[in-house]
Design a protein around this motif. Sequence first.
Motif, PDB file in Angstrom:
ATOM      1  N   ILE A   7       9.544   7.617   5.549  1.00  0.00           N
ATOM      2  CA  ILE A   7       9.397   6.191   5.590  1.00  0.00           C
ATOM      3  C   ILE A   7       8.081   6.065   6.117  1.00  0.00           C
ATOM      4  CG2 ILE A   7      10.072   3.863   6.429  1.00  0.00           C
ATOM      5  CD1 ILE A   7      12.899   5.493   7.065  1.00  0.00           C
ATOM      6  N   GLY A   8       7.300   5.299   5.430  1.00  0.00           N
ATOM      7  CA  GLY A   8       5.890   4.847   5.541  1.00  0.00           C
ATOM      8  C   GLY A   8       5.555   3.660   5.857  1.00  0.00           C
ATOM      9  N   HIS A   9       4.735   2.828   6.899  1.00  0.00           N
ATOM     10  CA  HIS A   9       4.743   1.498   7.151  1.00  0.00           C
ATOM     11  C   HIS A   9       3.081   1.458   7.183  1.00  0.00           C
ATOM     12  CE1 HIS A   9       3.828  -2.185   9.659  1.00  0.00           C
ATOM     13  NE2 HIS A   9       4.295  -2.668   8.500  1.00  0.00           N
ATOM     14  N   SER A  10       2.674   0.430   6.548  1.00  0.00           N
ATOM     15  CA  SER A  10       1.141   0.241   6.620  1.00  0.00           C
ATOM     16  C   SER A  10       0.420   1.303   6.417  1.00  0.00           C
ATOM     17  CB  SER A  10       0.801  -0.708   7.960  1.00  0.00           C
ATOM     18  OG  SER A  10      -0.446  -1.033   8.114  1.00  0.00           O
ATOM     19  N   TYR A  11      -0.740   1.498   7.185  1.00  0.00           N
ATOM     20  CA  TYR A  11      -1.645   2.653   7.188  1.00  0.00           C
ATOM     21  C   TYR A  11      -0.645   3.959   7.050  1.00  0.00           C
ATOM     22  CZ  TYR A  11      -5.682   5.545   7.421  1.00  0.00           C
ATOM     23  OH  TYR A  11      -6.695   6.628   7.259  1.00  0.00           O
ATOM     24  N   GLY A  12       0.579   3.999   7.869  1.00  0.00           N
ATOM     25  CA  GLY A  12       1.295   5.134   7.908  1.00  0.00           C
ATOM     26  C   GLY A  12       1.880   5.431   6.499  1.00  0.00           C
ATOM     27  N   VAL A  52       6.804   6.440   9.980  1.00  0.00           N
ATOM     28  CA  VAL A  52       5.615   6.869  10.386  1.00  0.00           C
ATOM     29  C   VAL A  52       4.881   5.047  10.457  1.00  0.00           C
ATOM     30  CG1 VAL A  52       3.194   7.772   9.887  1.00  0.00           C
ATOM     31  CG2 VAL A  52       5.337   9.106   9.384  1.00  0.00           C
ATOM     32  N   PRO A  53       4.304   4.765  11.645  1.00  0.00           N
ATOM     33  CA  PRO A  53       3.641   3.519  11.742  1.00  0.00           C
ATOM     34  C   PRO A  53       2.408   3.416  11.165  1.00  0.00           C
ATOM     35  CG  PRO A  53       3.587   4.640  13.902  1.00  0.00           C
ATOM     36  CD  PRO A  53       4.440   5.551  13.064  1.00  0.00           C
TER      37      PRO A  53
END
Length: 192
Positions: free
Chosen positions: A143-148, A40-41
């Motif tokens: 998997i989560g990146h930043s606000y994701g 998730v971006p």
Amino acid sequence: RVLAAHPDIRLMLLDTSGKRLRAAFAAGNPDTATHVSVSVPGMNSTVADSVDGMVTEAIGLRQLASRQLAWLPGRARETVATIGWIGYQAPQIRARDGLPAMVQGAVEVSHDDVAAAAAQDLSRFYAGIQAARDIGPAHLTAIGHSYGSLTTGLALQVPGGHGVSDAVFYGSPGVAAAAPGVLRRRVEQDAD
């Protein structure tokens, strides 16, 4: 451009009902893969601007995971599918959108309202991956990146079974959990 070069990418979600497109795509077959991940971006991600990079990332992650499995005794036949989920309208803070949109994006990113709403959809997406399988559950990694990562953390706390086995957060502002055990308990409860 990247999608045209990789016709084996599977479209899993295409929603045109909102202000911006929402989409999810897979490298590999999540219905049959032993291991499935959902990335998730974060902020400023849109289908129009992010799909090429996320497809490239999904392909690279799948190749790397497959190589690592091949090196492990008895695991060479295990398969991998990697999913990019742009299934929410992430906050946008971009100069090209103008000052009013930037202010709105700054307000959105400073609260968890967008992430909380998206977490419901993401949790259902995880559960749908597991429900679509005839061969038993996959080893599912969130998997989560930043606000994701906030969206992912909240999705893992949604009541009900989402079937996630592991979670990875990076570039994270936080996952809205008082302690790691909150997420671990939620994942363990869903695995039972």
